[in-house]
Design an enzyme around this catalytic site. Structure first.
Site: not given
Ligand code: NAD
Length: 356
Positions: A142, A191, A223, A247, A251
């Site tokens: 970001y 990851k 994942d 992020d 959620d």
């Protein structure tokens, strides 16, 4: 105590929910003998309309000079056509960067009285949901460089994801210290089988772990983490992860607890000043209709009392008031179940204030 609070009402339902949170803060001030002074700091789409930019310098100054910042939400379809450098969300990214807010904390807790709103199977929900996502907030993709160019006659877009050791180390310390006050378990999500940034993340988090022998550390690929959060959320205590993964996972974590309208978040850097907001957006579909659930913002104000102002009893009182109103069966539309009493944003705020 006297505290100054910068208030960013934002767009959509922002002004409605922030108004209710301020009402609750005023009730706390009256009961406990504090004084909270508020200064408005326009940001988001409304600031683009009024000043041409999503974060005017004056608003940034107001936030930097305050003891803490309360935010509703920014954005909406009206500003979707803005160039990406001038979108409402850019104001929020700029504010986080300028305030040095490198840690975002989002609790994922299922309220006992809302267990029917949990979308997971009853046997999974019965084990309880009570964990915290600690997300790195001002690094990673970001905050990397972004470019769109034409190559061989077609558009090519690039976003750079970068992390330095100190960016990882400081947020890892926050996660381990939080786990020490909770159930003593950190799950670091990355990851590392694919990304260099994740391999660095895993090494640095491992080094920080050696300073916290009382905390158990697990590493998990993102994942798998996304799957485990719906398969058995009770296994998590503190999840620490980088900006993009955080992020998405936070959620997901909020959704399994019932409603997105219930969850607060805090963003902090060095020192006590923080930015407190609900995790949801500006909900343009219900803006101006007195339908928004203000509880996420009210609980964000409680986090402000606890973490920025060291007012633990006051924060407890706000959280207890929310629990009491839910126990009495009052519900905003997003959490309404059969048998519940439907109330609007203003009435929910009034009921919570009445319990303070
Ligand atoms: P959203 O969170 O605004 O809304 C998603 C759904 O949840 C909608 O149906 C909405 O009505 C409902 N909802 C959200 N908050 C609620 C509440 N308090 N009470 C009852 N229902 C609630 O997400 P979106 O629709 O994807 O985004 C809308 C705008 O908000 C976009 O412009 C987006 O960029 C922006 N946004 C801002 C922030 C922020 O300011 N931090 C965060 C996320 C999205």
């Amino acid at each position: 105590m006297n505290k100054s609070i910068a208030v960013i009402r934002g767009d959509g339902i922002g002004p409605e929910i922030v108004g209710q949170a301020m009402g609750v803060l005023d009730a706390v001030a009256a009961k406990y003998g504090h004084s909270f002074s508020y200064k408005e700091a326009p940001m988001g789409g409304n600031a683009i309309d009024a000043f041409g930019v999503p974060l005017p310098e004056e608003s940034l100054k107001t936030c930097m000079e305050s003891d803490s910042v309360l935010l509703g939400a920014v954005g909406g379809p009206k500003w979707d056509a803005q160039p990406s450098a001038n979108r409402p969300e850019r104001g929020l990214l700029k504010l986080r960067g300028a305030m040095g807010l490198y840690t975002n904390v989002r609790p994922a807790r299922m309220f006992a009285d809302l267990s029917a709103a949990c979308p997971l199977r009853a046997d999974i929900a019965a084990k309880g949901i009570d964990f915290v996502v600690v997300r790195e907030l001002i690094g990673g993709v970001y905050f990397g460089s972004h470019a769109t160019e034409t190559v061989d006659g077609e558009q090519k877009a690039t976003d750079i994801m970068a992390y330095t050791e100190h960016e990882i180390r400081r947020v890892a310390h926050v996660a381990f210290q939080m786990a020490q006050k909770r159930r003593g378990r950190v799950t670091s999500v990355d990851k590392a089988n694919v990304l260099d940034t994740s391999r660095l993340w895993r090494r640095v988090v491992g080094e920080v772990a050696s300073e916290y022998p009382d905390v158990e550390l697990l590493h998990m690929y993102v994942d798998n983490a996304a799957m485990q959060i719906v398969r058995d959320p009770s296994q998590f205590d503190v999840i620490v992860t980088e900006n993009l993964f955080g992020d998405i996972l936070s959620d997901e974590a909020s959704q399994i607890t019932g409603s997105i309208g219930m969850i607060p978040s805090s963003s902090m850097g060095e020192g006590k000043r923080g930015l407190y907001e609900p995790i949801h957006g500006s909900a343009p579909d219900i803006a101006g209709q007195d339908k928004a659930n203000p509880i996420g913002t009210i609980l964000a104000a409680a986090m402000m009392l606890r973490y920025s102002f060291d007012m633990a009893a006051e924060a407890d009182a706000v959280e207890a008031a929310v629990d009491a109103v839910l126990k009495e069966g009052y519900r905003c539309g997003d959490i309404l179940q059969s048998g519940g009493t439907l109330v609007g944003c203003c009435e929910m705020g009034r009921l919570i204030r009445a319990h303070i």
